[in-house]
Design a protein around this motif. Structure first.
Motif, mmCIF file in Angstrom:
data_model
loop_
_atom_site.group_PDB
_atom_site.id
_atom_site.type_symbol
_atom_site.label_atom_id
_atom_site.label_comp_id
_atom_site.label_asym_id
_atom_site.label_seq_id
_atom_site.Cartn_x
_atom_site.Cartn_y
_atom_site.Cartn_z
ATOM 1 N N LEU A 54 -32.669 -14.048 -20.802
ATOM 2 C CA LEU A 54 -33.333 -13.383 -19.686
ATOM 3 C C LEU A 54 -33.901 -14.423 -18.735
ATOM 4 O O LEU A 54 -34.549 -15.386 -19.156
ATOM 5 N N VAL A 55 -33.647 -14.214 -17.430
ATOM 6 C CA VAL A 55 -34.123 -15.123 -16.388
ATOM 7 C C VAL A 55 -35.028 -14.328 -15.455
ATOM 8 O O VAL A 55 -34.626 -13.305 -14.904
ATOM 9 N N ALA A 56 -36.260 -14.805 -15.274
ATOM 10 C CA ALA A 56 -37.243 -14.104 -14.446
ATOM 11 C C ALA A 56 -36.860 -14.178 -12.981
ATOM 12 O O ALA A 56 -36.582 -15.251 -12.450
ATOM 13 N N GLN A 57 -36.861 -13.031 -12.329
ATOM 14 C CA GLN A 57 -36.693 -12.967 -10.879
ATOM 15 C C GLN A 57 -38.059 -12.923 -10.209
ATOM 16 O O GLN A 57 -38.258 -13.514 -9.156
ATOM 17 N N ARG A 58 -39.000 -12.195 -10.843
ATOM 18 C CA ARG A 58 -40.348 -12.029 -10.300
ATOM 19 C C ARG A 58 -41.349 -12.018 -11.447
ATOM 20 O O ARG A 58 -41.093 -11.431 -12.501
ATOM 21 N N VAL A 59 -42.498 -12.641 -11.207
ATOM 22 C CA VAL A 59 -43.625 -12.592 -12.136
ATOM 23 C C VAL A 59 -44.815 -12.126 -11.308
ATOM 24 O O VAL A 59 -45.073 -12.670 -10.237
ATOM 25 N N HIS A 60 -45.514 -11.120 -11.796
ATOM 26 C CA HIS A 60 -46.684 -10.651 -11.056
ATOM 27 C C HIS A 60 -47.822 -10.273 -11.997
ATOM 28 O O HIS A 60 -47.601 -9.925 -13.150
ATOM 29 N N ALA A 61 -49.029 -10.395 -11.467
ATOM 30 C CA ALA A 61 -50.227 -10.038 -12.226
ATOM 31 C C ALA A 61 -50.248 -8.535 -12.449
ATOM 32 O O ALA A 61 -49.752 -7.773 -11.623
ATOM 33 N N LEU A 62 -50.822 -8.116 -13.568
ATOM 34 C CA LEU A 62 -50.977 -6.696 -13.865
ATOM 35 C C LEU A 62 -52.422 -6.404 -14.221
ATOM 36 O O LEU A 62 -53.116 -7.255 -14.790
ATOM 37 N N GLY A 63 -52.846 -5.192 -13.926
ATOM 38 C CA GLY A 63 -54.155 -4.727 -14.358
ATOM 39 C C GLY A 63 -54.053 -4.180 -15.770
ATOM 40 O O GLY A 63 -52.967 -3.832 -16.237
ATOM 41 N N PRO A 64 -55.183 -4.089 -16.475
ATOM 42 C CA PRO A 64 -55.167 -3.625 -17.866
ATOM 43 C C PRO A 64 -54.698 -2.184 -18.032
ATOM 44 O O PRO A 64 -54.300 -1.791 -19.123
ATOM 45 N N GLN A 65 -54.713 -1.387 -16.961
ATOM 46 C CA GLN A 65 -54.295 0.016 -17.055
ATOM 47 C C GLN A 65 -52.777 0.173 -17.137
ATOM 48 O O GLN A 65 -52.278 1.228 -17.488
ATOM 49 N N VAL A 66 -52.031 -0.891 -16.832
ATOM 50 C CA VAL A 66 -50.567 -0.809 -16.837
ATOM 51 C C VAL A 66 -50.072 -0.921 -18.282
ATOM 52 O O VAL A 66 -50.422 -1.872 -18.984
ATOM 53 N N PRO A 67 -49.266 0.043 -18.743
ATOM 54 C CA PRO A 67 -48.830 0.010 -20.140
ATOM 55 C C PRO A 67 -47.909 -1.165 -20.458
ATOM 56 O O PRO A 67 -47.133 -1.613 -19.623
ATOM 57 N N GLN A 68 -48.007 -1.638 -21.702
ATOM 58 C CA GLN A 68 -47.103 -2.679 -22.188
ATOM 59 C C GLN A 68 -45.703 -2.087 -22.303
ATOM 60 O O GLN A 68 -45.543 -0.917 -22.619
ATOM 61 N N MET A 69 -44.701 -2.927 -22.048
ATOM 62 C CA MET A 69 -43.329 -2.444 -22.185
ATOM 63 C C MET A 69 -42.343 -3.605 -22.141
ATOM 64 O O MET A 69 -42.672 -4.694 -21.665
ATOM 65 N N HIS A 70 -41.169 -3.368 -22.637
ATOM 66 C CA HIS A 70 -39.999 -4.222 -22.449
ATOM 67 C C HIS A 70 -38.823 -3.258 -22.423
ATOM 68 O O HIS A 70 -38.373 -2.775 -23.459
ATOM 69 N N ALA A 71 -38.358 -2.921 -21.213
ATOM 70 C CA ALA A 71 -37.368 -1.856 -21.075
ATOM 71 C C ALA A 71 -36.566 -2.048 -19.798
ATOM 72 O O ALA A 71 -36.973 -2.798 -18.903
ATOM 73 N N PRO A 72 -35.425 -1.356 -19.686
ATOM 74 C CA PRO A 72 -34.645 -1.425 -18.449
ATOM 75 C C PRO A 72 -35.501 -1.028 -17.252
ATOM 76 O O PRO A 72 -36.383 -0.174 -17.356
ATOM 77 N N TRP A 73 -35.219 -1.646 -16.110
ATOM 78 C CA TRP A 73 -35.981 -1.419 -14.889
ATOM 79 C C TRP A 73 -35.000 -1.137 -13.770
ATOM 80 O O TRP A 73 -33.836 -1.555 -13.835
ATOM 81 N N ASP A 74 -35.444 -0.476 -12.729
ATOM 82 C CA ASP A 74 -34.524 -0.027 -11.690
ATOM 83 C C ASP A 74 -34.711 -0.710 -10.337
ATOM 84 O O ASP A 74 -34.171 -0.258 -9.347
ATOM 85 N N SER A 75 -35.450 -1.804 -10.279
ATOM 86 C CA SER A 75 -35.655 -2.444 -8.967
ATOM 87 C C SER A 75 -34.498 -3.365 -8.585
ATOM 88 O O SER A 75 -34.175 -3.510 -7.421
ATOM 89 N N ILE A 76 -33.898 -3.997 -9.571
ATOM 90 C CA ILE A 76 -32.741 -4.877 -9.383
ATOM 91 C C ILE A 76 -31.682 -4.358 -10.351
ATOM 92 O O ILE A 76 -32.012 -4.028 -11.496
ATOM 93 N N PRO A 77 -30.416 -4.291 -9.959
ATOM 94 C CA PRO A 77 -29.396 -3.811 -10.899
ATOM 95 C C PRO A 77 -29.423 -4.609 -12.208
ATOM 96 O O PRO A 77 -29.560 -5.827 -12.200
#
Length: 192
Positions: free
Chosen positions: A85-108
């Motif tokens: 896996l190669v990171a395209q974007r890294v961004h800060a998150l607030g504690p309210q955002v749930p943990q996950m590792h799953a398919p995403w729909d922003s980039i194919p």
């Protein structure tokens, strides 16, 4: 009969709770009171009902140095030629955002990993992030092309026509309701 009605109510409630939020990405057309009009990236005209206490965050560029071990981050990644896996974007998150590792729909063919940054290590010409969350550990390579973002508190005054937004909206009474919106500022668009 009462038992059947109760079971139907439980089933309907379970389906309602299981519905996933709708991810909205697009450009603001107008803000009229609590209704934000957005042209989605796929060309649809959408109306978002802003919750009375809706939070607005503006986007800022950051650098790798802004992210230290212990930071809670979101990483959008794709598989590289070697399968890593190669990171395209890294961004800060607030504690309210749930943990996950799953398919995403922003980039194919992308993945989203929301996790705590445990550490970094040099790997070839890049840096490998070690991320941990409830689903385990992920190792994701960052390169000189990886983009970094943080956020600052905003206000509804930042929701101007022409700005770009990202939100996960829930559905209530047939309306898309947004509790939190991330909006572009000074030309920096939200990571999606």
């Amino acid at each position: 009969m009462k038992r059947l009605a109760f079971l139907v109510l439980i089933l309907v409630s379970s389906v309602a709770v299981a519905q996933s939020p709708t991810r909205v990405r697009g450009t603001i057309s107008a803000l009229d009171g609590d209704v934000l009009s957005v042209k989605s990236r796929d060309g649809k005209d959408l109306k978002l009902q802003l919750a009375p206490d809706a939070q607005v965050a503006t986007t800022r560029k950051a650098t790798a140095a802004d992210f230290k071990p212990g930071a809670y981050v979101g990483v959008t990644s794709v598989k590289g030629p070697d399968g890593r896996l190669v990171a395209q974007r890294v961004h800060a998150l607030g504690p309210q955002v749930p943990q996950m590792h799953a398919p995403w729909d922003s980039i194919p063919d992308s993945m989203m990993t929301n996790a705590t940054l445990e550490g970094t290590a040099q790997v070839g010409t890049g840096t490998q992030l070690t991320l941990k969350n409830k689903e385990g550990e992920q190792k994701i390579l960052v390169t000189p092309q990886t983009e970094y973002y943080t956020f600052a508190p905003g206000t509804r005054a930042d929701l101007k026509p022409g700005e770009t937004i990202f939100t996960s909206a829930g559905e209530k009474d047939g309306k898309l309701v947004a509790q939190r919106i991330t909006v572009s500022k000074d030309g920096v668009k939200p990571p999606q």
